[in-house]
Write a protein that holds these residues in place. Sequence first.
Motif, short mmCIF file in Angstrom:
data_model
loop_
_atom_site.label_atom_id
_atom_site.label_comp_id
_atom_site.label_asym_id
_atom_site.label_seq_id
_atom_site.Cartn_x
_atom_site.Cartn_y
_atom_site.Cartn_z
N LYS A 98 0.86 -1.18 0.00
CA LYS A 98 0.00 0.00 0.00
C LYS A 98 0.89 1.23 0.00
N PRO A 99 1.34 1.65 -1.17
CA PRO A 99 2.27 2.79 -1.22
C PRO A 99 1.61 4.07 -0.73
N LEU A 100 2.38 4.89 -0.02
CA LEU A 100 1.91 6.21 0.40
C LEU A 100 2.91 7.24 -0.10
N CYS A 101 2.39 8.33 -0.73
CA CYS A 101 3.28 9.35 -1.27
C CYS A 101 4.04 10.04 -0.14
N ARG A 102 3.43 10.10 1.05
CA ARG A 102 4.11 10.52 2.26
C ARG A 102 3.35 9.97 3.45
N GLU A 103 4.03 9.85 4.59
CA GLU A 103 3.45 9.22 5.78
C GLU A 103 2.07 9.79 6.11
N ASP A 104 1.94 11.14 6.03
CA ASP A 104 0.70 11.79 6.47
C ASP A 104 -0.14 12.22 5.27
N CYS A 105 -0.11 11.44 4.20
CA CYS A 105 -0.91 11.78 3.03
C CYS A 105 -2.37 12.00 3.45
N ALA A 106 -2.95 13.14 3.05
CA ALA A 106 -4.30 13.50 3.49
C ALA A 106 -5.38 12.81 2.67
N GLY A 107 -5.01 12.23 1.54
CA GLY A 107 -5.98 11.49 0.73
C GLY A 107 -6.92 12.38 -0.06
N LEU A 108 -8.01 11.79 -0.52
CA LEU A 108 -8.98 12.52 -1.35
C LEU A 108 -10.23 12.83 -0.53
N CYS A 109 -10.89 13.95 -0.84
CA CYS A 109 -12.16 14.27 -0.20
C CYS A 109 -13.19 13.22 -0.63
N CYS A 122 -16.02 15.19 -3.05
CA CYS A 122 -15.75 15.77 -4.37
C CYS A 122 -14.51 15.19 -5.04
N GLY A 123 -13.73 14.39 -4.31
CA GLY A 123 -12.55 13.77 -4.91
C GLY A 123 -11.35 14.67 -4.99
N HIS A 124 -11.41 15.85 -4.40
CA HIS A 124 -10.28 16.77 -4.41
C HIS A 124 -9.10 16.19 -3.62
N ASN A 125 -7.89 16.39 -4.15
CA ASN A 125 -6.69 15.92 -3.45
C ASN A 125 -6.40 16.87 -2.28
N LEU A 126 -6.62 16.39 -1.05
CA LEU A 126 -6.53 17.26 0.13
C LEU A 126 -5.09 17.63 0.48
N ASN A 127 -4.10 17.00 -0.21
CA ASN A 127 -2.70 17.43 -0.01
C ASN A 127 -2.48 18.80 -0.64
N GLN A 128 -3.36 19.18 -1.58
CA GLN A 128 -3.22 20.47 -2.26
C GLN A 128 -4.06 21.54 -1.57
N GLY A 129 -4.50 21.29 -0.34
CA GLY A 129 -5.31 22.26 0.40
C GLY A 129 -6.73 21.78 0.52
N PRO A 130 -7.53 22.46 1.37
CA PRO A 130 -8.91 22.01 1.59
C PRO A 130 -9.79 22.29 0.37
N CYS A 131 -10.87 21.54 0.25
CA CYS A 131 -11.81 21.77 -0.84
C CYS A 131 -12.97 22.62 -0.31
N ASN A 132 -13.98 22.83 -1.12
CA ASN A 132 -15.11 23.67 -0.69
C ASN A 132 -16.19 22.91 0.05
N CYS A 133 -16.03 21.59 0.15
CA CYS A 133 -17.01 20.81 0.89
C CYS A 133 -16.88 21.17 2.36
N LEU A 134 -18.00 21.20 3.07
CA LEU A 134 -17.94 21.49 4.51
C LEU A 134 -17.65 20.19 5.24
N PRO A 135 -16.88 20.29 6.30
CA PRO A 135 -16.60 19.08 7.08
C PRO A 135 -17.90 18.51 7.61
N ARG A 136 -18.00 17.21 7.67
CA ARG A 136 -19.24 16.55 8.10
C ARG A 136 -19.58 16.91 9.53
N GLY A 137 -20.86 17.08 9.83
CA GLY A 137 -21.31 17.32 11.20
C GLY A 137 -21.45 18.79 11.52
#
Length: 179
Positions: A126-137, A140-155
Amino acid sequence: MQINVSQQLKASIGSRRSYEVSEVINVAGGNSMVQGKVGLTRTDRGILVKGTLRTEVEVTCSRCLSLFSCPLALNIEDEYFPITDVVSGASLPLPEEPGCFTIDERHILDLTEAIRQYVLLAMPMKPLCREDCAGLCPSCGHNLNQGPCNCLPRGTESHSSELSQLTLVNGVLVSEGKE
Ligand SMILES: [Zn+2]
Ligand SMILES: [Zn+2]
């Protein structure tokens, strides 16, 4: 990565030579530079290859699905068996180990296949680009390593919309009061 070992096959058991490896090899679906040093030792049956090689392969991060270069260290240790006697030219019986590596009739020891196998073994499951890779939203599928997306956090969604309604009401009240 081919080495002519005809001289070393004629040498006495225990004789050693070392070789610098620096070659582009097609591994794991791409071309990778393989570098390092291997030692070749004449054994009673053939030649023992030992050494550490370094390479990098392109893999897909299992969390964010981006391609990245994964460095690998390959600890090589394999015995190669000649199929032809270097002095008489007679065919030699091979050991009954399945998949053993051979030195061909021109006395060429080819490391390419071994390197390919070591790369496959060294590749992370299971390769990881870095230990703390934030993954995808997940929305919306946005790459969260490039900053937050416009979706609101759940809850917190209902809470935020209440806040923005309040601001709007306040804004209207203020402007009414001024005029
Ligand atoms: Zn990642
Ligand atoms: Zn999103």
